[in-house]
Design a protein around this motif. Structure first.
Motif, mmCIF file in Angstrom:
data_model
loop_
_atom_site.group_PDB
_atom_site.id
_atom_site.type_symbol
_atom_site.label_atom_id
_atom_site.label_comp_id
_atom_site.label_asym_id
_atom_site.label_seq_id
_atom_site.Cartn_x
_atom_site.Cartn_y
_atom_site.Cartn_z
ATOM 1 N N MET A 1 72.143 34.128 45.330
ATOM 2 C CA MET A 1 72.592 35.301 44.568
ATOM 3 C C MET A 1 72.591 34.959 43.075
ATOM 4 N N ASN A 2 72.126 35.905 42.269
ATOM 5 C CA ASN A 2 72.055 35.668 40.833
ATOM 6 C C ASN A 2 73.426 35.808 40.182
ATOM 7 N N SER A 3 73.680 34.989 39.180
ATOM 8 C CA SER A 3 74.920 35.065 38.413
ATOM 9 C C SER A 3 74.768 36.066 37.278
ATOM 10 N N PRO A 4 75.869 36.633 36.806
ATOM 11 C CA PRO A 4 75.777 37.551 35.666
ATOM 12 C C PRO A 4 75.469 36.786 34.377
ATOM 13 N N ARG A 5 74.933 37.527 33.431
ATOM 14 C CA ARG A 5 74.594 36.956 32.123
ATOM 15 C C ARG A 5 75.813 36.305 31.472
ATOM 16 N N SER A 6 76.957 36.903 31.637
ATOM 17 C CA SER A 6 78.170 36.391 30.984
ATOM 18 C C SER A 6 78.512 34.985 31.454
ATOM 19 N N ASN A 7 78.192 34.673 32.707
ATOM 20 C CA ASN A 7 78.468 33.327 33.212
ATOM 21 C C ASN A 7 77.663 32.267 32.460
ATOM 22 N N LEU A 8 76.391 32.590 32.180
ATOM 23 C CA LEU A 8 75.553 31.648 31.453
ATOM 24 C C LEU A 8 76.087 31.432 30.047
ATOM 25 N N ALA A 9 76.454 32.531 29.377
ATOM 26 C CA ALA A 9 76.971 32.427 28.014
ATOM 27 C C ALA A 9 78.262 31.605 27.964
ATOM 28 N N SER A 10 79.192 31.897 28.865
ATOM 29 C CA SER A 10 80.462 31.178 28.822
ATOM 30 C C SER A 10 80.290 29.708 29.167
ATOM 31 N N THR A 11 79.417 29.411 30.116
ATOM 32 C CA THR A 11 79.169 28.013 30.465
ATOM 33 C C THR A 11 78.624 27.245 29.273
ATOM 34 N N LEU A 12 77.684 27.845 28.570
ATOM 35 C CA LEU A 12 77.082 27.159 27.423
ATOM 36 C C LEU A 12 78.098 26.949 26.295
ATOM 37 N N HIS A 13 78.915 27.953 26.050
ATOM 38 C CA HIS A 13 79.948 27.789 25.010
ATOM 39 C C HIS A 13 80.922 26.668 25.386
ATOM 40 N N ASN A 14 81.260 26.602 26.661
ATOM 41 C CA ASN A 14 82.193 25.558 27.118
ATOM 42 C C ASN A 14 81.582 24.157 27.077
ATOM 43 N N LEU A 15 80.237 24.095 27.127
ATOM 44 C CA LEU A 15 79.574 22.791 27.106
ATOM 45 C C LEU A 15 79.399 22.238 25.697
ATOM 46 N N ASP A 16 79.700 23.030 24.709
ATOM 47 C CA ASP A 16 79.480 22.594 23.332
ATOM 48 C C ASP A 16 80.190 21.261 23.067
ATOM 49 N N GLY A 17 79.430 20.297 22.558
ATOM 50 C CA GLY A 17 79.974 19.001 22.194
ATOM 51 C C GLY A 17 80.001 17.985 23.317
ATOM 52 N N ARG A 18 79.705 18.392 24.534
ATOM 53 C CA ARG A 18 79.725 17.451 25.654
ATOM 54 C C ARG A 18 78.387 16.693 25.724
ATOM 55 N N SER A 19 78.311 15.656 26.515
ATOM 56 C CA SER A 19 77.097 14.839 26.607
ATOM 57 C C SER A 19 75.953 15.680 27.175
ATOM 58 N N TYR A 20 74.738 15.332 26.760
ATOM 59 C CA TYR A 20 73.577 16.173 27.017
ATOM 60 C C TYR A 20 73.331 16.403 28.513
#
Length: 583
Positions: A1-20
């Protein structure tokens, strides 16, 4: 099942500054309204190959007319058009993190954009941003949730195709989309014209065979290029092509388009002229004429039969089991040239090998320039023949074989000659170029040399025995990784490097990637029984039936690959120094 666009955006914002390495969390599929974004592969570090991302939309949402996106050839042309639209959008917005690929002057079948029964898909390579080895999550969110959807809206919503940025015009007022002018949007009318042009070019190419022709050059064609390292047309001082009246031919296509230009018949055609008067330019155009070209290129009505192959000398290349005996025989060493092998061919030997290999895989026409040929392969004048008796000279020059090659094997030749009249007496047509203007001078050329009965011994061209690679021919013990293209002119195969710089009809590095994939495919076909030509035919049948995607074996994102011709796949196989044949 596909995730909503908002999930991708929030995940990326939360990953800011973490290891690659944490970017791997975004792998998956996401709904963006009418589009679905698939993140198939995430790069492991900032210096690794870019991440693989796909955008897909169904046909109903895209709204494209079915009459130009249903037939296979139309899909190739429409996909090429949308590929150029997407490239223009990225260039105009200076978007360097998203890579769709760079189009050239030719229309090629590619994996970059796919049109199928269900919908439309773009295959992107995305460099996920970092500072050092830390994720720049906010920037990544902008790229994947803003820039990628904007690209999709531009490419895949039919009603969005607009002429807000009209294409550049060439001297005749036609649209001139080119690889050096990518910053223009295209309209829906341009799409239809692009598809129709492709249809007409393919129809004209089919007519060549029906009418016994090798090639056609339309009146008004612009053959010179801007420079030696550019494939776009010369933008000033270019002389438009005009056919000699004796070779002029008119085609009326089913679309109603009427084309008049020079028709080159099958047989032997020699092109002559002074230096810098356009001989090599016309041959180069014929080489590229095996591919359809975009409007405004200047060569869109230079159409060559699709198997035509450029032949040249290539010192140092490997040769494996070629029958070069029609040209080289009775060597002092006693070596059997009916199955000749060397790791370091001379100029004449390499050119003989290039020729017989081209004929082996079905070339019906050869394109040869005197400037890139071995002189002793091409000709031997009367004084040399008198000084060195024929029984002491192992090389039979091409001038003695060019007629039986046509009469007994059906292989035509277009030859550019600037320093010798040796081929006049065996030529069906001689065309002289003066400041890019052609004239037929066949009668005068024949008068100058006096017509002789050419040696038409066809026994020299008896069908050679098939070359059968061993089952392990493409499985060297040193090979631990898949074959990989290294730019336009090289393939890495295990620890070996296959040099393709002399294969002049490769026009796009993505074709070289296609060759690398084809070698992997061939490796699974060879079984001690399947000949080289049979294996290549199997690859061609697969490509015709399933498209370039099937060559890679990837179910998701196949990477950026363009379809190579069988001639260029064979060229790579024949230059592989590890090739081994069944005795």
């Amino acid at each position: 099942m596909n995730s909503p666009r908002s999930n991708l955006a929030s995940t990326l914002h939360n990953l800011d500054g973490r290891s690659y390495g944490n970017y791997k969390q975004i792998r998956g599929s996401y709904e963006f309204g009418s589009f679905t974004v698939f993140i198939d592969r995430v790069q492991v570090d900032p210096f690794a190959s870019p991440s693989k991302v796909r955008i897909r939309i169904n046909r109903a949402e895209a709204g494209f007319p079915t009459d130009i996106t249903t037939e296979r050839a139309d899909r190739i042309a429409a996909a090429d058009f949308l590929f150029r639209v997407g490239n223009a959008f990225l260039h105009r917005n200076d978007q360097r993190s998203i890579i769709l690929g760079r189009p050239g002057q030719e229309v090629l079948e590619r994996t970059n954009v796919l049109i199928d029964d269900e919908g439309f898909e773009a295959r992107l390579l995305v460099n996920l941003p970092a500072r050092g080895r830390r994720i720049l999550g906010h920037q990544a969110a902008d790229i994947l949730t803003r820039d990628v959807p904007e690209l999709a809206q531009t490419m895949f919503i039919y009603s969005n195709l607009a002429a807000a940025y009209p294409p550049a015009k060439d001297q005749s007022g036609k649209n001139q989309p080119s690889q050096d002018q990518p910053g223009k949007n295209q309209s829906s009318d341009d799409l239809r014209e692009h598809v129709q042009l492709h249809r007409d070019q393919l129809e004209l190419q089919n007519h060549l065979g029906e009418e016994g022709l090798l090639a056609f050059i339309g009146n008004g064609a612009i053959l010179p290029r801007r420079s030696g390292d550019s494939d776009v047309p010369m933008d000033s001082h270019a002389v438009a092509f005009t056919s000699p009246s004796s070779l002029e031919h008119t085609f009326t296509l089913s679309s109603g388009r009427r084309l008049t230009g020079m028709a080159i018949p099958r047989g032997v055609t020699v092109i002559v002229g002074g230096g810098y008067h356009g001989k090599s330019t016309i041959l180069r155009a014929l080489e590229r004429g095996v591919y359809p070209h975009i409007a405004g290129d200047g060569r869109e009505w230079v159409i060559t039969e699709p198997s035509a192959t450029s032949i040249r000398a290539e010192d140092g290349r490997a040769v494996t089991g070629d029958d070069i005996s029609p040209f080289i025989n009775n060597l002092p060493s006693g070596t059997d040239t009916r199955a000749f092998t060397t790791t370091n061919a001379s100029g004449s030997t390499s050119q003989a090998a290039n020729l017989v290999e081209a004929v082996e895989v079905g070339a019906r026409s050869l394109l040869i320039d005197e400037d890139t040929s071995a002189t002793n392969f091409m000709i031997r004048d009367d004084r040399m023949r008198a000084l060195i008796p024929a029984d002491r000279e192992p090389i039979t020059p091409f001038v003695d074989r060019i007629r039986p090659l046509f009469t007994h094997r059906g292989v035509s030749t277009v030859l550019v000659a600037g320093g010798s009249s040796a081929f006049f007496e065996v030529a069906d047509h001689v065309i002289a170029l003066d400041a890019y203007v052609p004239q037929e001078v066949t009668e005068k050329a024949h008068e100058l040399v006096g017509m002789k009965s050419a040696d038409d011994t066809g026994s020299a061209f008896a069908t050679p025995r098939p070359r059968i690679p061993t089952a392990k021919a493409l499985h060297p013990g040193s090979k631990t990784k898949s074959a990989k293209a290294k730019g336009l002119g090289q393939v890495q195969f295990g620890k070996a490097f296959i040099d393709l710089t002399a294969v002049s009809q490769l026009v796009d590095p993505q074709q070289t990637t296609g060759i690398a994939e084809a070698l992997e495919y061939l490796a699974e076909i060879f079984d001690d029984q399947t000949s080289l030509t049979e294996a290549l035919a199997e690859v061609e049948d697969m490509l015709d039936a399933q498209g370039v995607d099937a060559l890679t074996g990837n179910r998701g994102h196949p990477g950026h690959v363009a379809r190579p011709r069988a001639q260029e796949i064979a060229a790579a196989l024949n230059r592989f120094r590890g090739l081994r044949l069944v005795d």
